[in-house]
Scaffold this motif. Structure first.
Motif, short mmCIF file in Angstrom:
data_model
loop_
_atom_site.label_atom_id
_atom_site.label_comp_id
_atom_site.label_asym_id
_atom_site.label_seq_id
_atom_site.Cartn_x
_atom_site.Cartn_y
_atom_site.Cartn_z
N GLY A 180 46.16 39.46 75.17
CA GLY A 180 45.28 40.22 76.06
C GLY A 180 44.84 41.55 75.50
O GLY A 180 43.89 42.15 76.02
N ALA A 181 45.51 42.05 74.45
CA ALA A 181 45.11 43.33 73.85
C ALA A 181 43.76 43.19 73.17
O ALA A 181 43.47 42.19 72.51
CB ALA A 181 46.16 43.80 72.85
N LYS A 182 42.93 44.21 73.32
CA LYS A 182 41.61 44.24 72.68
C LYS A 182 41.78 44.82 71.27
O LYS A 182 42.43 45.86 71.10
CB LYS A 182 40.64 45.10 73.47
CG LYS A 182 40.52 44.73 74.95
CD LYS A 182 39.98 43.33 75.14
CE LYS A 182 39.78 43.03 76.64
NZ LYS A 182 39.31 41.64 76.86
N VAL A 183 41.17 44.16 70.29
CA VAL A 183 41.40 44.55 68.90
C VAL A 183 40.13 44.48 68.07
O VAL A 183 39.17 43.77 68.40
CB VAL A 183 42.47 43.65 68.24
CG1 VAL A 183 43.84 43.87 68.86
CG2 VAL A 183 42.07 42.17 68.30
N LEU A 184 40.15 45.23 66.99
CA LEU A 184 39.20 45.10 65.89
C LEU A 184 40.05 44.77 64.67
O LEU A 184 40.93 45.54 64.28
CB LEU A 184 38.44 46.41 65.67
CG LEU A 184 37.61 46.53 64.39
CD1 LEU A 184 36.51 45.48 64.33
CD2 LEU A 184 37.01 47.93 64.26
N VAL A 185 39.79 43.61 64.08
CA VAL A 185 40.59 43.14 62.95
C VAL A 185 39.73 43.12 61.68
O VAL A 185 38.65 42.54 61.68
CB VAL A 185 41.14 41.72 63.19
CG1 VAL A 185 42.04 41.29 62.03
CG2 VAL A 185 41.90 41.65 64.51
N ASN A 186 40.20 43.79 60.65
CA ASN A 186 39.61 43.65 59.32
C ASN A 186 40.34 42.50 58.63
O ASN A 186 41.57 42.56 58.48
CB ASN A 186 39.76 44.94 58.52
CG ASN A 186 38.88 46.04 59.06
OD1 ASN A 186 39.14 46.55 60.15
ND2 ASN A 186 37.85 46.40 58.34
N ALA A 187 39.60 41.47 58.24
CA ALA A 187 40.22 40.26 57.71
C ALA A 187 39.54 39.85 56.41
O ALA A 187 38.40 40.21 56.12
CB ALA A 187 40.13 39.14 58.73
N GLN A 188 40.27 39.04 55.64
CA GLN A 188 39.78 38.58 54.35
C GLN A 188 40.49 37.27 53.99
O GLN A 188 41.64 37.07 54.36
CB GLN A 188 40.06 39.64 53.27
CG GLN A 188 39.49 39.34 51.91
CD GLN A 188 39.74 40.50 50.95
OE1 GLN A 188 40.76 41.18 51.05
NE2 GLN A 188 38.82 40.72 50.04
#
Length: 210
Positions: A180-188
């Motif tokens: 439920g937490a809102k996130v911004l994920v930098n992924a690769q």
């Protein structure tokens, strides 16, 4: 539906191609992407996020993944000399209209300095720069501020409406990583595995606005 990271990378490259052909030509399949959404599930090795388009993305969670907490502050906390990042929309008069503002902690001054395309909205930009001057926004933007931002090689005028989210961040812990937490994920993609590099999370439902 689980989305593999290559599909996200192709979408990111297409977005850049629409707004910045020169940058798009430099994109490679292993370049990082940003995933904005909500945590579905998390454990010691995996992070599953539903992105803002409704797709579900499964990512490896390495031991050295960075977690930061983003939280709201006031428009008045932006001072002359602050180093900020702002996603914004270009305006007809050459200025930028802020969609959000991040005030960087002093230890992060200089991070990503410059002006570039951004993927928050179509045609949006990101400017990371120092506030050289600030004043009341034009009368059409009551209660806002107008910022003159300077960075190596240029400057931008950014108008910040009063309802635009202004945030900063601090080191976070895995206690923020809950369903439920809102996130911004930098992924690769690393060695063929979609991998989370960095997670910026809000507390109690607060969504990273970047």
């Amino acid at each position: 539906m689980l989305v593999r990271i290559p599909q996200l990378l192709l979408a990111s490259a297409a977005l850049l191609a629409a707004g910045a052909p020169a940058l798009a030509s430099a994109q490679a399949a292993s370049d990082p992407v940003r995933i904005r959404g909500t945590i579905v599930r998390v454990d010691a090795t995996t992070l599953v996020v539903q992105d803002r388009g409704g797709e579900v993305v499964s990512l490896a969670r390495p031991a050295d993944m960075t977690v930061s907490e983003v939280y709201p502050i006031k428009l008045s906390d932006i001072k002359r000399g602050s180093f900020i990042g702002t996603a914004a929309m270009p305006q007809a008069d050459g200025s930028q209209k802020a969609l959000e503002v991040v005030v960087f902690p002093e230890a992060a001054r200089g991070t990503g300095e410059g002006h570039r395309p951004w993927d928050l909205l179509p045609q949006s930009t990101m400017t990371n720069a120092t506030v050289a001057d600030l004043a009341a926004a034009p009368k059409s933007v009551r209660g806002g501020q107008q910022l003159r931002l300077t960075y190596k090689g240029g400057e931008k005028i950014v108008v910040v409406p009063p309802n635009v989210p202004v945030v900063t961040f601090r080191p976070g812990t895995e206690a923020l990583l809950v369903p439920g937490a809102k996130v911004l994920v930098n992924a690769q993609e690393k060695n063929g595995t979609p991998t989370a590099l960095r997670v910026t999370a809000g507390r109690n439902g607060f969504a990273p606005p970047m």
